[in-house]
Design a protein around this motif. Structure first.
Motif, PDB file in Angstrom:
ATOM      1  N   LEU A 242      14.179  10.938   0.991  1.00 37.36           N
ATOM      2  CA  LEU A 242      13.217   9.861   1.136  1.00 37.36           C
ATOM      3  C   LEU A 242      11.991  10.315   1.915  1.00 37.36           C
ATOM      4  O   LEU A 242      10.865   9.898   1.629  1.00 37.36           O
ATOM      5  CB  LEU A 242      13.868   8.660   1.829  1.00 37.36           C
ATOM      6  CG  LEU A 242      12.983   7.422   2.017  1.00 37.36           C
ATOM      7  CD1 LEU A 242      12.440   6.942   0.672  1.00 37.36           C
ATOM      8  CD2 LEU A 242      13.753   6.299   2.702  1.00 37.36           C
ATOM      9  N   ASP A 244      10.629  13.250   1.812  1.00 32.13           N
ATOM     10  CA  ASP A 244       9.770  14.027   0.906  1.00 32.13           C
ATOM     11  C   ASP A 244       8.924  13.126   0.009  1.00 32.13           C
ATOM     12  O   ASP A 244       7.817  13.510  -0.395  1.00 32.13           O
ATOM     13  CB  ASP A 244      10.621  14.962   0.039  1.00 32.13           C
ATOM     14  CG  ASP A 244      11.229  16.110   0.845  1.00 32.13           C
ATOM     15  OD1 ASP A 244      10.744  16.366   1.973  1.00 32.13           O
ATOM     16  OD2 ASP A 244      12.185  16.740   0.358  1.00 32.13           O
ATOM     17  N   THR A 245       9.421  11.931  -0.291  1.00 31.52           N
ATOM     18  CA  THR A 245       8.639  11.016  -1.140  1.00 31.52           C
ATOM     19  C   THR A 245       7.424  10.455  -0.409  1.00 31.52           C
ATOM     20  O   THR A 245       6.556   9.839  -1.047  1.00 31.52           O
ATOM     21  CB  THR A 245       9.501   9.842  -1.639  1.00 31.52           C
ATOM     22  OG1 THR A 245       9.868   9.002  -0.529  1.00 31.52           O
ATOM     23  CG2 THR A 245      10.758  10.338  -2.334  1.00 31.52           C
ATOM     24  N   ARG A 249       1.487  10.153   0.494  1.00 32.03           N
ATOM     25  CA  ARG A 249       1.588   8.758   0.038  1.00 32.03           C
ATOM     26  C   ARG A 249       0.609   7.881   0.817  1.00 32.03           C
ATOM     27  O   ARG A 249       0.753   7.682   2.021  1.00 32.03           O
ATOM     28  CB  ARG A 249       3.013   8.252   0.222  1.00 32.03           C
ATOM     29  CG  ARG A 249       3.214   6.841  -0.292  1.00 32.03           C
ATOM     30  CD  ARG A 249       4.669   6.517  -0.443  1.00 32.03           C
ATOM     31  NE  ARG A 249       4.855   5.246  -1.120  1.00 32.03           N
ATOM     32  CZ  ARG A 249       5.997   4.859  -1.683  1.00 32.03           C
ATOM     33  NH1 ARG A 249       7.057   5.661  -1.633  1.00 32.03           N
ATOM     34  NH2 ARG A 249       6.086   3.692  -2.271  1.00 32.03           N
ATOM     35  N   THR A 266       6.612   2.387   4.521  1.00 27.23           N
ATOM     36  CA  THR A 266       6.107   3.661   4.027  1.00 27.23           C
ATOM     37  C   THR A 266       5.164   4.260   5.065  1.00 27.23           C
ATOM     38  O   THR A 266       4.671   3.568   5.957  1.00 27.23           O
ATOM     39  CB  THR A 266       5.341   3.490   2.697  1.00 27.23           C
ATOM     40  OG1 THR A 266       4.254   2.571   2.902  1.00 27.23           O
ATOM     41  CG2 THR A 266       6.258   2.960   1.608  1.00 27.23           C
TER      42      THR A 266
END
Length: 395
Positions: A242, A244-245, A249, A266
């Motif tokens: 998670l 790495d996502t 972003r 996030t």
């Protein structure tokens, strides 16, 4: 929000992996400090020289042992009070929260938002904790069996949680929870089977990962992009999918799960999280001191060892700490009474093998109406059915 890439250094105190029942280490704390490498190096070198500290590295657990070390802790907390964030977790209470997540939620998942809305999860978690700290032998057995279940993801070695044998002295609350477990064993096992062989399943009770996520979400409100360094951690390295996502972003997603206040879930990473040795990265050492101080303060409270620096702790608590809040079990309140009646309702439907969620809205509407008309029934409803020696049920 500051339009910059901010270095963040992170470390923990009190980590026992998947063991949340360690009596000698009841508190876990995870800390971060927003500082660049050059500033951290200069600061740590100067404070080591100033106080003539041995070893060439700041270690929170060592500083706690001496009056000189406590002065160092105070100085660090004062100097970095606006840049340190610490998330504090009470381990046994977190085990109670996990019990709700993996025992109740799979069964109630079709309408789980309804239960979260009325804070049923907080009622169950806190009431379990109340039972545990009242030194209930049955609560100890339930917690022990549940921890075994989560560590193995199999119920074959459990002697109590799914046992239908009668326990004469068990409190009504625990008896209800145990009965719920027995009647929904298959659904609970289906959820656990889905986790076998996954990184989530391997470290399911470990607290570093949710703590790091909460702190980075908090930091993301202040800084546009984060460059994160963590002390070497096997659970984090093996479970960083998670994280790495979040690389590059820029969108922001919010949830109101936390106390009804919208918070981001996030953040924006400039690169992969780096796992580094503390002796080469002084920022990690500063985070280590903050984590150790907060874990110690949460465990010991105010005493002669903490009085010089404990006043600075509240200002650095960030992320989403997970600690007991017994107001959710207070029988004087509307919510606690309604949630207790809801637990009885769910257990009775389980025993009668009736669909749990059919008519649940109508039931809650009727209970809400009745309690509003007859508020004096609130205390009596719970007091009549709960153990007399538990902290909130001693009438």
């Amino acid at each position: 929000m500051k339009q910059t890439i901010q270095e963040i250094y992170c470390d923990e105190s009190g980590c026992n992996g998947n063991n949340l029942m360690d009596r000698d280490s009841p508190i876990f704390a995870y800390a971060s400090v927003a500082i660049n490498h050059e500033e951290a190096t200069e600061y740590v070198n100067n404070i080591i020289q100033k106080y003539k500290l041995q070893g060439g590295e700041l270690k929170g657990r060592n500083l706690l042992k001496s009056s000189k070390g406590q002065k160092v802790i105070a100085e660090i907390l004062i100097n970095f009070k606006d840049r340190i964030k610490v998330a504090v977790y009470h381990k046994k209470f977190n085990l109670a929260c996990k019990l709700y997540e993996y025992i109740f939620e799979p069964v109630l998942s079709e309408k789980n938002s309804l239960f979260y809305q009325i804070k049923f999860h907080r009622f169950i978690s806190n009431i379990l904790y109340v039972e545990f700290v009242s030194q209930s032998a049955d609560a100890e057995k339930i917690f022990s069996d549940f921890q075994k279940l989560m560590r193995s993801l199999e119920d074959t070695e459990l002697n109590y949680l799914f046992s239908s044998s009668k326990t004469p002295d068990i409190s009504p609350i625990l008896d209800g929870i145990k009965t719920f477990c027995i009647h929904h064993r298959d659904t609970i096992n289906q959820e656990l089977n889905s986790l076998q062989g996954t990184d989530i399943g391997k470290w399911i009770l470990e607290l570093s990962y949710p703590a790091l996520l909460s702190i980075l979400c908090d930091s993301g409100k202040e800084f546009n992009q984060l460059k994160v360094f963590c002390d070497v951690s096997k659970p984090l390295k093996e479970n960083k999918g998670l994280l790495d996502t979040m690389i590059g972003r820029e969108d922001k997603i919010y949830t109101d799960f936390f106390q009804g206040v919208e918070e981001p879930i996030t953040f924006n990473l400039s690169q992969e999280v780096q796992f580094v040795e503390s002796d080469k990265f002084p920022g990690i050492q500063i985070a280590d001191v903050a984590a150790a101080a907060c874990a110690y303060a949460a465990r010991e409270g105010v005493n002669q060892n903490t009085e010089s620096w404990i006043e600075h702790i509240p200002g650095i608590i960030g992320g989403h700490s997970v600690i007991p809040d017994l107001s959710y079990t207070d029988p004087h309140t509307f919510d606690a009474t309604r949630n207790y009646m809801l637990l009885i309702y769910l257990v009775e439907k389980s025993i009668n093998e009736q669909p749990l969620l059919d008519g649940i809205e109508e039931f809650l509407s009727a209970v809400t109406h009745d309690l509003n008309l007859n508020p004096s029934n609130r205390i009596a409803t719970i007091a009549e059915n709960c153990r007399s020696d538990a902290p909130y049920f001693n009438f």
